[in-house]
Design a protein around this motif. Structure first.
Motif, PDB file in Angstrom:
ATOM      1  N   SER A   1      -8.732 -16.353 -27.138  1.00  0.00           N
ATOM      2  CA  SER A   1      -7.742 -16.586 -28.353  1.00  0.00           C
ATOM      3  C   SER A   1      -7.336 -15.314 -29.012  1.00  0.00           C
ATOM      4  O   SER A   1      -6.456 -15.320 -29.734  1.00  0.00           O
ATOM      5  N   TRP A   2      -8.496 -14.401 -29.014  1.00  0.00           N
ATOM      6  CA  TRP A   2      -8.391 -13.307 -29.974  1.00  0.00           C
ATOM      7  C   TRP A   2      -7.978 -12.117 -29.090  1.00  0.00           C
ATOM      8  O   TRP A   2      -8.576 -11.821 -28.075  1.00  0.00           O
ATOM      9  N   ALA A   3      -6.911 -11.609 -29.605  1.00  0.00           N
ATOM     10  CA  ALA A   3      -6.255 -10.270 -28.791  1.00  0.00           C
ATOM     11  C   ALA A   3      -6.683  -8.861 -29.711  1.00  0.00           C
ATOM     12  O   ALA A   3      -6.090  -9.003 -31.027  1.00  0.00           O
ATOM     13  N   LEU A   4      -6.972  -7.869 -29.205  1.00  0.00           N
ATOM     14  CA  LEU A   4      -7.069  -6.581 -30.053  1.00  0.00           C
ATOM     15  C   LEU A   4      -5.898  -5.530 -29.783  1.00  0.00           C
ATOM     16  O   LEU A   4      -6.155  -5.269 -28.400  1.00  0.00           O
TER      17      LEU A   4
ATOM     18  N   VAL B   1     -10.438 -10.170 -26.425  1.00  0.00           N
ATOM     19  CA  VAL B   1     -11.936 -10.058 -26.660  1.00  0.00           C
ATOM     20  C   VAL B   1     -12.553 -11.454 -26.979  1.00  0.00           C
ATOM     21  O   VAL B   1     -11.861 -12.401 -27.782  1.00  0.00           O
ATOM     22  N   ALA B   2     -13.445 -11.899 -25.887  1.00  0.00           N
ATOM     23  CA  ALA B   2     -13.740 -13.331 -25.880  1.00  0.00           C
ATOM     24  C   ALA B   2     -15.025 -13.554 -26.893  1.00  0.00           C
ATOM     25  O   ALA B   2     -15.742 -12.622 -26.960  1.00  0.00           O
ATOM     26  N   SER B   3     -14.887 -14.787 -27.678  1.00  0.00           N
ATOM     27  CA  SER B   3     -16.123 -15.073 -28.396  1.00  0.00           C
ATOM     28  C   SER B   3     -17.399 -15.782 -27.643  1.00  0.00           C
ATOM     29  O   SER B   3     -18.356 -15.775 -28.091  1.00  0.00           O
ATOM     30  N   GLU B   4     -16.740 -16.545 -26.427  1.00  0.00           N
ATOM     31  CA  GLU B   4     -17.547 -17.033 -25.834  1.00  0.00           C
ATOM     32  C   GLU B   4     -18.431 -16.331 -24.633  1.00  0.00           C
ATOM     33  O   GLU B   4     -17.791 -15.035 -24.359  1.00  0.00           O
TER      34      GLU B   4
ATOM     35  N   GLY C   1      -9.826  -8.571 -37.424  1.00  0.00           N
ATOM     36  CA  GLY C   1      -9.069  -6.989 -37.591  1.00  0.00           C
ATOM     37  C   GLY C   1      -9.919  -6.080 -37.793  1.00  0.00           C
ATOM     38  O   GLY C   1      -9.184  -4.840 -37.935  1.00  0.00           O
ATOM     39  N   GLY C   2     -11.103  -6.173 -38.403  1.00  0.00           N
ATOM     40  CA  GLY C   2     -11.884  -5.170 -39.142  1.00  0.00           C
ATOM     41  C   GLY C   2     -13.008  -4.873 -38.230  1.00  0.00           C
ATOM     42  O   GLY C   2     -12.737  -4.947 -36.795  1.00  0.00           O
ATOM     43  N   GLN C   3     -14.033  -4.279 -38.312  1.00  0.00           N
ATOM     44  CA  GLN C   3     -14.944  -3.694 -37.626  1.00  0.00           C
ATOM     45  C   GLN C   3     -16.402  -3.723 -38.049  1.00  0.00           C
ATOM     46  O   GLN C   3     -16.750  -3.850 -39.287  1.00  0.00           O
ATOM     47  N   SER C   4     -17.228  -3.814 -37.210  1.00  0.00           N
ATOM     48  CA  SER C   4     -18.686  -3.880 -37.502  1.00  0.00           C
ATOM     49  C   SER C   4     -19.502  -2.813 -36.593  1.00  0.00           C
ATOM     50  O   SER C   4     -18.829  -1.933 -36.010  1.00  0.00           O
TER      51      SER C   4
END
Length: 370
Positions: free
Chosen positions: A20-23, A46-49, A230-233
Motif C-alpha cells: 500500500s505504500w509507494a515512495l 515499500v512493503a511493511s510486511e 514521507g519522512g526519513q529515519s
C-alpha cells in the motif's frame, strides 16, 4: 524442457500483491537527473510486511480472484531475491540474524501460514532470474517426484522486499528496486479444475562468466531509511547490497538475448514464431538495449517495456507481474528472458528464459474481450 514422461503443464492463473505504500522519486535527495529517463521509474513500493507476509498476501489474492482450493496444492515453490546468501549473512550478522536469512526457512513458514502440510516445499533465490529458475525446478525436479494429478496444481510464489537491504542514501542504487509479490498457479494442460492459459514449453536458467563481479553486500553505518509518512529515519547499522550499475547494465541486454536464443535452439522453435518478448523489466534503457540485441539475432517479436514506472525493478517478481499486466494482450508464443547479478563477489551473471504458448482457451478469451 519437459520430457515426454511428464505431463504437459502451464500457467492457469496469476495474482499480484502491491504493497500500500509507494515512495516517489521526489523523496530522494541527490537522485541523478536522468534516473527516470534511463530506468523509467517514477515510484516504487515499500512493503511493511516481510517476505512471508508478502507471499501470503499474493496467494490470498489468487484465491480471491481465481477460487483455487489449497487442498489441491501438490507443491510450493517460494522465490525471493531479498534474502542475504548465507556466506555473507554469517560474515556480517550474528548467528541469530543469519538464521533468519535462510530462504528455505521462510518457504516453510509460508507453507505453514497457508496450511499446506502435505505438499513439497522448495526455496529459490536467483535474484532477478528467480522465476525461470523456479519453473525449471518445477519441470526438472519437482514434477518427477510428485506425480502431479489432473486436479492438482503447483504454486510458484515470488516475494521481493529488497527495501530491507537497500541503502537509501546511495544515489546509484537507492531508487532502483520495489517490493512486490506474485502467485502463479501451474496445472496440467488437461486439468478441468484449473484450465491452462499458457502452456509452458521451456524453462531454464544458468550461470555465465563475466569479466568482473557486479554485486556484493556491505555493512554500512547510519543508513537513511524512508518512513510511511514521507519522512526519513536512520539505522545505526544495516547490511545492504552494492551494485556495479554500469557493469550489469552492459551485461544484462546480452545475457537476455543470449538466453532467449538458447531457449529457441533447445526447443527447435523458429525465431520468427516469437510473437511477444516480455523481458525482465530491469529498466527502460536496459530493455531497449536487449530488444536491439534480439533484433540483431533475428528475433523480431513485439518487446514489452515500460513496466517499471510505478513499481520499480521488482526483481524475481518482474516476469509474473508483466504477464499479469498484459494477460489479455498476449497471444501466440511468448518469450520471457531474464538476467541477474551473480552470487555476491563472483564474476558471473544469472540468465534464464521461459517460453509460453497461449492455449486455444486463452486465444478465444482474447478474441472475446477484443
Amino acid at each position: 524442457m519437459q520430457t515426454k514422461a511428464q505431463p504437459r503443464i502451464g500457467i492457469s492463473a496469476l495474482a499480484v500483491h502491491e504493497p500500500s505504500w509507494a515512495l516517489s522519486n521526489s523523496w530522494f535527495n541527490g537522485m541523478p537527473r536522468k534516473f527516470a529517463q534511463h530506468t523509467g521509474i517514477e515510484s516504487r513500493f515499500v512493503a511493511s510486511e516481510d517476505e512471508v507476509g508478502l507471499a501470503w498476501q499474493a496467494v490470498r489474492k489468487l484465491q480471491g480472484e481465481f477460487g483455487c482450493n489449497l487442498r489441491d496444492c501438490a507443491a510450493l515453490v517460494f522465490v525471493s531475491p531479498s534474502f542475504v546468501p548465507m556466506t555473507q549473512a554469517h560474515q556480517h550478522l550474528s548467528d541469530e540474524l543469519a538464521r533468519r536469512e535462510r530462504t528455505r526457512r521462510a518457504a516453510r513458514q509460508v507453507a505453514r501460514r497457508l496450511g499446506l502440510s502435505n505438499c513439497s516445499v522448495t526455496a529459490v533465490n536467483w535474484f532477478c532470474s528467480g522465476y525461470p529458475r523456479a519453473l525449471s525446478q518445477v519441470t526438472q525436479r519437482i514434477l518427477p517426484k510428485i506425480k502431479l494429478q489432473s486436479h492438482q496444481f503447483v504454486l510458484v510464489v515470488t516475494a521481493s522486499k529488497i527495501s530491507r537491504i537497500t541503502d537509501y542514501g546511495c544515489p546509484q542504487t537507492a531508487g532502483l528496486f520495489g517490493d512486490l509479490s506474485t502467485a502463479t498457479l501451474i496445472a496440467r494442460t488437461d486439468s478441468r479444475e484449473y484450465p491452462v492459459h499458457f502452456e509452458l514449453l521451456h524453462a531454464a536458467a544458468e550461470r555465465r562468466p563475466t569479466s568482473a563481479p557486479y554485486f556484493n553486500f556491505e555493512l554500512r553505518k547510519d543508513v537513511i531509511t524512508p518512513t510511511s509518512d514521507g519522512g526519513q529515519s536512520s539505522e545505526a547499522e544495516r547490511l545492504v547490497f552494492s551494485l556495479d550499475g554500469m557493469g550489469i547494465a552492459d551485461a544484462a541486454p546480452r545475457a537476455m538475448a543470449g538466453a532467449l536464443e538458447g531457449a529457441l535452439a533447445a526447443t527447435g522453435i523458429a525465431k520468427e514464431d516469437v510473437r511477444y518478448v516480455l523481458p525482465h523489466q530491469a529498466g527502460a534503457a536496459i530493455v531497449r538495449l536487449a530488444a536491439m540485441k534480439m533484433e540483431q539475432l533475428g528475433i523480431a517479436g513485439e518487446v514489452i517495456n515500460g513496466l517499471t514506472r510505478q513499481v520499480g525493478n521488482v526483481s524475481s517478481s518482474s516476469v509474473p507481474f508483466g504477464l499479469k499486466k498484459h494477460w489479455s494482450q498476449l497471444r501466440g508464443l511468448v518469450a520471457c528472458p531474464t538476467a541477474a547479478v551473480g552470487s555476491p563477489g563472483r564474476s558471473e551473471v544469472l540468465q534464464g528464459c521461459i517460453l509460453l504458448r497461449a492455449t486455444a482457451l486463452h486465444e478465444r478469451n482474447v478474441v472475446a474481450v477484443a
